[in-house]
Motif scaffolding. Structure first.
Motif, PDB file in Angstrom:
ATOM      1  N   ASP A   1      -0.921  69.716   9.855  1.00  0.00           N
ATOM      2  CA  ASP A   1       0.146  69.896   8.871  1.00  0.00           C
ATOM      3  C   ASP A   1       1.441  70.328   9.561  1.00  0.00           C
ATOM      4  O   ASP A   1       2.090  71.280   9.140  1.00  0.00           O
ATOM      5  CB  ASP A   1      -0.281  70.930   7.826  1.00  0.00           C
TER       6      ASP A   1
ATOM      7  N   LEU B   1      -2.089  64.122   1.812  1.00  0.00           N
ATOM      8  CA  LEU B   1      -0.949  63.301   2.195  1.00  0.00           C
ATOM      9  C   LEU B   1       0.350  63.972   1.790  1.00  0.00           C
ATOM     10  O   LEU B   1       0.444  64.588   0.736  1.00  0.00           O
ATOM     11  CB  LEU B   1      -1.008  61.925   1.518  1.00  0.00           C
TER      12      LEU B   1
ATOM     13  N   SER C   1       3.516  61.476   6.066  1.00  0.00           N
ATOM     14  CA  SER C   1       2.236  61.376   6.763  1.00  0.00           C
ATOM     15  C   SER C   1       2.256  60.201   7.731  1.00  0.00           C
ATOM     16  O   SER C   1       2.954  59.210   7.521  1.00  0.00           O
ATOM     17  CB  SER C   1       1.091  61.183   5.762  1.00  0.00           C
TER      18      SER C   1
ATOM     19  N   GLU D   1      -2.994  57.950   8.202  1.00  0.00           N
ATOM     20  CA  GLU D   1      -3.421  58.869   7.147  1.00  0.00           C
ATOM     21  C   GLU D   1      -3.309  58.203   5.781  1.00  0.00           C
ATOM     22  O   GLU D   1      -4.161  58.392   4.917  1.00  0.00           O
ATOM     23  CB  GLU D   1      -2.580  60.141   7.177  1.00  0.00           C
ATOM     24  N   THR D   2      -2.252  57.446   5.583  1.00  0.00           N
ATOM     25  CA  THR D   2      -2.032  56.764   4.309  1.00  0.00           C
ATOM     26  C   THR D   2      -2.962  55.564   4.155  1.00  0.00           C
ATOM     27  O   THR D   2      -3.581  55.379   3.113  1.00  0.00           O
ATOM     28  CB  THR D   2      -0.566  56.288   4.199  1.00  0.00           C
TER      29      THR D   2
ATOM     30  N   ARG E   1      -7.562  61.110  10.051  1.00  0.00           N
ATOM     31  CA  ARG E   1      -6.671  62.060  10.699  1.00  0.00           C
ATOM     32  C   ARG E   1      -7.248  62.438  12.067  1.00  0.00           C
ATOM     33  O   ARG E   1      -8.420  62.769  12.177  1.00  0.00           O
ATOM     34  CB  ARG E   1      -6.575  63.290   9.805  1.00  0.00           C
TER      35      ARG E   1
ATOM     36  N   SER F   1       3.962  63.554  13.533  1.00  0.00           N
ATOM     37  CA  SER F   1       4.751  64.635  12.929  1.00  0.00           C
ATOM     38  C   SER F   1       5.660  65.312  13.943  1.00  0.00           C
ATOM     39  O   SER F   1       6.743  65.787  13.589  1.00  0.00           O
ATOM     40  CB  SER F   1       3.824  65.668  12.295  1.00  0.00           C
TER      41      SER F   1
ATOM     42  N   HIS G   1       5.327  58.053   1.718  1.00  0.00           N
ATOM     43  CA  HIS G   1       4.348  57.806   2.787  1.00  0.00           C
ATOM     44  C   HIS G   1       3.853  56.370   2.807  1.00  0.00           C
ATOM     45  O   HIS G   1       3.428  55.868   3.844  1.00  0.00           O
ATOM     46  CB  HIS G   1       3.190  58.804   2.748  1.00  0.00           C
TER      47      HIS G   1
END
Length: 198
Positions: free
Chosen positions: A41, A82, A86, A90-91, A96, A104, A125
């Motif tokens: 995150d 999400l 992201s 991930e989408t 992940r 990120s 995203h």
């Protein structure tokens, strides 16, 4: 809190080196070559300045990674957490790995370079998964400053859509550190020449 245009660009690169090193250290905290833990995150507000160094905080979404020895790759964690920025994987796959942290990290570098918070741009995203990235104003590409060129290159490497092609945080941290040393040496040489001329 300061707009990056108002500070020495070498300081921006030092911040990027600290950020990349912190993320790399997290990924390989056990000393292994492959990542064993991911933050999950990452955002600019999870980087704090302590005793002259930018450090990583907020490990609420952190997770351990398992290594598939047969396939010689990390086993992705399935997750539906999400956010608008992201990483594409991930989408698309709800997978992940530490490579999502690297994606990120590109957002954090974007903020370091532009002074803008990527998370306030409201980029969906699903668009990110289709290859849309935050807009970087042309003047950053047109500047002659080597620091801008290095940061732009790091952002591009972080934002590679395919996680298997995306560089690791360790590689990016090492490259940024080398670039920082090179640019500092070049600037010192220029200062020495100026001092001699005066």
């Amino acid at each position: 809190e300061e707009y990056p245009g108002s500070i020495d660009t070498i300081r921006l690169l030092r911040i990027a080196v600290d950020v990349a090193t912190a993320i790399s250290d997290l990924h390989t905290f056990d000393g292994e070559a492959q990542a064993t833990v991911a933050h999950g995150d990452l955002a600019g507000d999870q980087i704090i300045f302590v005793d002259g160094v930018y450090k990583l905080t907020d490990f609420e979404w952190a997770f351990f990674l398992r290594w598939n020895e047969k396939l010689n790759k990390v086993c992705p964690v399935s997750d539906n957490h999400l956010i608008d920025t992201s990483a594409p994987e991930e989408t698309i796959h709800h997978h992940r790995t530490e490579k999502a942290d690297v994606f990120s990290m590109g957002h954090i570098f974007y903020s370091i370079l532009t002074g803008e918070d990527v998370y306030e741009l409201n980029i969906n995203h699903y668009l990110v998964a289709q290859g849309v990235r935050p807009f970087i104003p042309r003047h950053f590409y047109e500047r002659e400053d080597d620091v801008h060129k290095v940061l732009l290159g790091a952002i591009e490497r972080c934002w590679v859509g395919d996680p298997t092609e995306r560089a690791s945080a360790k590689v990016i941290a090492e490259d940024l550190r080398k670039d920082l040393e090179r640019i500092e040496e070049e600037r010192q040489s220029l200062d020495d020449v100026r001092w001699t001329i005066e």
